[in-house]
Design a protein around this motif. Structure first.
Motif, short mmCIF file in Angstrom:
data_model
loop_
_atom_site.label_atom_id
_atom_site.label_comp_id
_atom_site.label_asym_id
_atom_site.label_seq_id
_atom_site.Cartn_x
_atom_site.Cartn_y
_atom_site.Cartn_z
N ARG A 1 -9.77 0.66 -7.04
CA ARG A 1 -8.15 0.51 -7.08
C ARG A 1 -7.66 0.26 -5.96
O ARG A 1 -7.54 1.42 -5.22
CB ARG A 1 -7.55 1.52 -8.29
CG ARG A 1 -5.90 1.03 -8.45
CD ARG A 1 -5.56 2.04 -9.46
NE ARG A 1 -4.83 3.06 -8.91
CZ ARG A 1 -3.99 3.92 -9.34
NH1 ARG A 1 -3.14 3.49 -10.46
NH2 ARG A 1 -3.54 4.99 -8.53
N LEU A 2 -6.93 -0.75 -5.59
CA LEU A 2 -6.13 -0.87 -4.35
C LEU A 2 -4.69 -0.35 -4.58
O LEU A 2 -4.18 -0.87 -5.71
CB LEU A 2 -6.22 -2.35 -4.06
CG LEU A 2 -7.58 -2.85 -3.66
CD1 LEU A 2 -7.57 -4.15 -2.79
CD2 LEU A 2 -8.49 -2.05 -2.71
N SER A 3 -4.11 0.00 -3.56
CA SER A 3 -2.64 0.15 -3.73
C SER A 3 -2.02 -0.35 -2.60
O SER A 3 -2.47 -0.52 -1.34
CB SER A 3 -2.37 1.58 -3.49
OG SER A 3 -3.01 2.48 -4.70
N CYS A 4 -0.69 -0.72 -2.77
CA CYS A 4 0.12 -1.20 -1.73
C CYS A 4 1.72 -0.73 -1.67
O CYS A 4 2.40 -1.00 -2.94
CB CYS A 4 0.21 -3.02 -1.79
SG CYS A 4 1.35 -3.79 -0.65
N ALA A 5 2.04 0.02 -0.81
CA ALA A 5 3.31 0.60 -0.85
C ALA A 5 4.28 -0.22 -0.12
O ALA A 5 3.95 -0.69 1.04
CB ALA A 5 3.22 2.04 -0.50
N ALA A 6 5.41 -0.36 -0.79
CA ALA A 6 6.53 -1.12 -0.09
C ALA A 6 7.65 -0.33 0.45
O ALA A 6 8.15 0.51 -0.25
CB ALA A 6 7.09 -2.28 -1.20
N SER A 7 8.13 -0.46 1.70
CA SER A 7 9.22 0.17 2.21
C SER A 7 10.37 -0.79 2.49
O SER A 7 10.09 -1.88 2.82
CB SER A 7 8.75 0.81 3.25
OG SER A 7 8.46 0.19 4.55
N GLY A 8 11.73 -0.13 2.17
CA GLY A 8 12.56 -1.28 2.37
C GLY A 8 13.17 -1.57 0.90
O GLY A 8 12.53 -1.24 -0.17
N ARG A 9 14.22 -2.51 0.93
CA ARG A 9 14.85 -2.61 -0.66
C ARG A 9 14.02 -3.87 -0.93
O ARG A 9 13.60 -4.87 -0.55
CB ARG A 9 16.37 -3.08 -0.13
CG ARG A 9 17.18 -1.86 0.33
CD ARG A 9 18.51 -2.20 0.37
NE ARG A 9 19.37 -2.29 -0.98
CZ ARG A 9 20.51 -2.29 -1.33
NH1 ARG A 9 21.27 -2.98 -0.05
NH2 ARG A 9 20.74 -2.80 -2.59
N THR A 10 14.01 -3.70 -2.27
CA THR A 10 13.47 -4.74 -3.33
C THR A 10 14.40 -5.23 -4.37
O THR A 10 15.72 -4.43 -4.57
CB THR A 10 12.19 -4.19 -4.21
OG1 THR A 10 12.51 -2.95 -4.82
CG2 THR A 10 11.22 -3.81 -3.02
N PHE A 11 14.53 -6.41 -4.61
CA PHE A 11 15.61 -6.98 -5.67
C PHE A 11 14.85 -7.56 -7.01
O PHE A 11 13.70 -7.71 -6.79
CB PHE A 11 16.50 -7.69 -4.94
CG PHE A 11 17.34 -7.20 -4.01
CD1 PHE A 11 16.99 -7.38 -2.49
CD2 PHE A 11 18.62 -6.64 -4.22
CE1 PHE A 11 17.55 -6.96 -1.64
CE2 PHE A 11 19.42 -5.99 -3.21
CZ PHE A 11 18.98 -6.00 -1.84
N SER A 12 15.55 -7.90 -7.78
CA SER A 12 14.96 -8.44 -9.12
C SER A 12 14.10 -9.58 -8.91
O SER A 12 12.91 -9.81 -9.57
CB SER A 12 16.20 -8.73 -10.12
OG SER A 12 17.06 -9.72 -9.57
N ASN A 13 14.20 -10.51 -7.87
CA ASN A 13 13.41 -11.55 -7.65
C ASN A 13 12.17 -11.27 -6.71
O ASN A 13 11.62 -12.24 -6.19
CB ASN A 13 14.12 -12.71 -7.23
CG ASN A 13 14.99 -12.45 -5.85
OD1 ASN A 13 15.23 -11.35 -5.32
ND2 ASN A 13 15.27 -13.59 -5.37
#
Length: 125
Positions: free
Chosen positions: A18-30
């Motif tokens: 299982r791979l993971s990818c963590a995102a930092s910063g703001r995300t929006f609906s699109n």
């Protein structure tokens, strides 16, 4: 958005990772996140993508359909790739990437703007 991929390793054919990818910063609906891979001597290829909201909208390359599952945890800003029934041809460096807006058809690397550093997956036969 900055992306950090992890979870690669060495596994025998038929096994799982299982791979993971963590995102930092703001995300929006699109917001859209995806997985690509690149084997030695080959071009980077699309594996899977998932829309960040609006239901579990996903897309897969034919080569991984039925074996790989992409998912997300919005609270943790993390995307996952569950890889089952791994084959030697799945050996590659796996990258996570992001873009704004869903994409019609199969996207290429140029359709994603932000990239993680890559994690090596090696499947031994």
């Amino acid at each position: 958005v900055q992306l950090q991929a992890s979870g690669g390793g060495l596994v025998q054919a038929g096994g799982s990772l299982r791979l993971s990818c963590a995102a930092s910063g703001r995300t929006f609906s699109n917001f859209v996140m995806g997985w690509f891979r690149q084997a030695p001597g080959k071009e980077r290829e699309f594996i899977s993508a998932i829309k960040w909201s609006g239901g579990s909208i996903t897309r897969y390359a034919d080569s991984v359909k039925g074996r790989f599952t992409v998912s997300r945890d919005n609270a943790k800003n993390t995307m996952y790739l569950q890889m089952n029934s791994l084959k030697s041809e799945d050996t590659a460096v796996y990258y996570c990437a992001s873009r704004w807006g869903w994409y019609a058809g199969i996207p290429g690397p140029g359709d994603f703007g932000s990239w993680g550093q890559g994690t090596q997956v090696t499947v031994s036969s």
